[in-house]
Design an enzyme around this catalytic site. Structure first.
Site, PDB file in Angstrom:
ATOM      1  N   GLU A 161       9.890  -3.518 -31.273  1.00 10.80           N
ATOM      2  CA  GLU A 161      10.632  -3.078 -32.636  1.00 10.80           C
ATOM      3  C   GLU A 161      12.100  -4.380 -32.470  1.00 10.80           C
ATOM      4  O   GLU A 161      12.895  -3.329 -32.933  1.00 10.80           O
ATOM      5  CB  GLU A 161      10.936  -1.513 -32.809  1.00 10.80           C
ATOM      6  CG  GLU A 161       9.740  -0.591 -32.540  1.00 10.80           C
ATOM      7  CD  GLU A 161       9.769   0.571 -32.979  1.00 10.80           C
ATOM      8  OE1 GLU A 161      11.493   0.888 -32.401  1.00 10.80           O
ATOM      9  OE2 GLU A 161       9.427   1.674 -32.693  1.00 10.80           O
ATOM     10  N   GLU A 269      -0.026   1.941 -30.625  1.00 12.26           N
ATOM     11  CA  GLU A 269      -0.302   3.499 -30.570  1.00 12.26           C
ATOM     12  C   GLU A 269      -0.477   4.002 -32.397  1.00 12.26           C
ATOM     13  O   GLU A 269       0.198   4.872 -33.090  1.00 12.26           O
ATOM     14  CB  GLU A 269       1.212   3.297 -31.714  1.00 12.26           C
ATOM     15  CG  GLU A 269       2.393   2.916 -30.517  1.00 12.26           C
ATOM     16  CD  GLU A 269       3.836   2.877 -30.333  1.00 12.26           C
ATOM     17  OE1 GLU A 269       4.632   3.612 -31.053  1.00 12.26           O
ATOM     18  OE2 GLU A 269       4.520   1.851 -29.934  1.00 12.26           O
TER      19      GLU A 269
HETATM   20  C1  XIL Z   1       7.743   8.001 -28.987  1.00 16.91           C
HETATM   21  C2  XIL Z   1       7.142   9.264 -28.467  1.00 16.91           C
HETATM   22  O1  XIL Z   1       5.352   9.662 -28.410  1.00 16.91           O
HETATM   23  C3  XIL Z   1       7.935  10.810 -28.023  1.00 16.91           C
HETATM   24  O2  XIL Z   1       7.342  11.729 -27.624  1.00 16.91           O
HETATM   25  C4  XIL Z   1       9.130  10.158 -28.084  1.00 16.91           C
HETATM   26  O3  XIL Z   1       9.746  11.232 -28.612  1.00 16.91           O
HETATM   27  C5  XIL Z   1      10.358   8.922 -29.251  1.00 16.91           C
HETATM   28  O4  XIL Z   1       9.119   8.222 -28.918  1.00 16.91           O
HETATM   29  N1  XIL Z   1       7.083   3.894 -31.610  1.00 16.91           N
HETATM   30  C6  XIL Z   1       6.694   3.570 -30.325  1.00 16.91           C
HETATM   31  C7  XIL Z   1       7.268   4.555 -29.568  1.00 16.91           C
HETATM   32  O5  XIL Z   1       6.978   2.348 -29.617  1.00 16.91           O
HETATM   33  O6  XIL Z   1       7.060   4.301 -28.079  1.00 16.91           O
HETATM   34  C8  XIL Z   1       7.392   6.142 -30.000  1.00 16.91           C
HETATM   35  O7  XIL Z   1       7.100   7.221 -28.817  1.00 16.91           O
HETATM   36  C9  XIL Z   1       6.937   5.992 -31.233  1.00 16.91           C
HETATM   37  C10 XIL Z   1       7.292   4.910 -31.918  1.00 16.91           C
END
Ligand code: XIL
Length: 376
Positions: A161, A269
């Site tokens: 990101e 994701e």
């Molecule tokens: C999220 C997790 O799923 C949660 O449990 C945590 O509280 C916050 O992070 N983008 C990403 C991930 O790259 O690491 C994030 O994961 C979701 C958004």
């Protein structure tokens, strides 16, 4: 005796044929997700280490998935909460589970502005550290973490990101950028390649299927390559909506645009949110109800919509099957999805392929159907 045995066999076989065909088809005959797409792409999930204590969940993972990503346990804040004090307990637990069960481990993530300790790039007052100090911290972190899992991860989300969402800004204004400058990304890729030469190296982001962010992401790939870095794949996170965004056309265009840069694409994701993100112009009561409309099960018509959406998305992945080298679902079953707390806390969400009782939803079937058609 023989006659009895034959008669029995006929009877049993007969029952099996008539009464059990349905069972055989849906339970034993059907392929699991990983079987459906074996050898063609990777299909993964995300877990926190304590999830693995649940035997039903562990069984589901082993049956269905070929890769796992640590949902939180490999992030900078988790592994190096204080300078020089590393804590690998949770991450090791996931790595061990993967090793023991022949599951491929994905490293997430070495550099991110979120869930990261301040000391890496800022002093106690929040001022950027001197470039050389920040670079030394970056290298020490990557050496320790990527070094520890050397040969055990298949690849790392080296930077997560880093691209800005603002129209007039290229890179996100992060502590790493302020301390080191824009080449912090190239340095991170170089350090990662040195620490684990066999690991694939990924750049991961959200909304980078959208044209504007995609263009910035392509600029980044080119700059990293010009700086001598290896970039194996672009991660498109895929925290998508059931309705409205993104269009399958946009996803298809993005995959092809990245492929044209000579990198693979991973959907890293994936979840598909069936809940409303916000309701405008409604009374407070209605708004609250709309915010959590399905506190128990997702109704059948919504299940079908979700299945259709998942099917359409996976159809795009399958048709780009020579480019899409992994799809990771962000979680496992709905009860363990971060969507229950994002973007609104405390909702009951239903964005994954298995329900809270670990049962496959219609969306699972839609996905499996597309995986079986994977083009390679
Ligand atoms: C999220 C997790 O799923 C949660 O449990 C945590 O509280 C916050 O992070 N983008 C990403 C991930 O790259 O690491 C994030 O994961 C979701 C958004």
């Amino acid at each position: 005796m023989l006659k009895v045995a034959v008669l029995l066999a006929v009877l049993v076989g007969g029952f099996g044929m008539s009464g059990m065909v349905g069972y055989a088809e849906t339970q034993t005959g059907a392929k699991t997700l990983k079987e459906a797409v074996a050898g063609k792409t990777l299909i993964g999930g995300a877990v926190m280490s304590n999830h693995l204590d649940d035997p039903k969940l562990a069984a589901l993972i082993k049956r269905e998935l070929t890769t796992l990503t640590g949902e939180n346990d490999f992030k900078p804040q988790s592994v190096q909460p204080e300078k020089g004090k590393f804590n690998f307990e949770a991450a090791d637990k996931i790595a061990d589970f993967c090793d023991q069960n022949g599951i491929k481990l994905v490293g997430h993530t070495l550099v991110w502005h979120s869930q990261a300790p301040r000391f890496l790039f800022e002093d106690d007052a929040g001022k950027p550290l001197a470039r050389d100090v920040a670079l030394a911290n970056l290298k020490a972190h990557i050496d320790a973490v990527a070094g520890r899992y050397k040969g055990r991860v298949i690849g790392w989300d080296v930077v997560n990101e880093a691209i800005s969402d603002s129209p007039n800004e290229y890179l996100r204004n992060t502590p790493a950028l302020r301390a080191i400058g824009p080449d912090y990304l190239a340095m991170a890729f170089k350090y990662a390649a040195q620490a684990d030469p066999g690991a694939e190296l990924y750049y991961n982001d959200y909304s980078n299927e959208n044209k504007e962010k995609r263009d910035k992401c392509i600029r980044l790939i080119r700059e990293l390559k010009a700086a001598g870095c290896r970039v194996d794949a672009i991660g498109i996170q895929g925290h998508w909506m059931m309705e409205g965004w993104p269009s399958t056309q946009l996803v298809d265009e993005a995959i092809k645009a990245y492929a044209a840069e000579g990198v693979k694409v991973m959907i890293t994701e994936l979840d598909v949110d069936p809940l409303p993100r916000q309701t405008q112009g409604a009374a407070v009561d209605a708004r609250e109800q709309a915010a959590n409309p399905y506190p128990k099960d997702l109704p059948p018509d919504m299940q079908e919509k979700l299945a259709k959406r998942y099917g359409e998305l996976f159809e795009v992945f399958a048709k780009n099957g020579n480019v899409v080298s992994r799809i990771t679902l962000w979680g496992t079953h709905d009860g363990m999805s971060w969507l229950n707390n994002w973007p609104v806390r405390g909702r009951t969400n239903h964005g994954l392929l298995w329900d809270r009782a670990y049962n496959p939803k219609p969306a699972y079937e839609a996905v499996r159907k597309q995986l079986e058609r994977w083009e390679k």
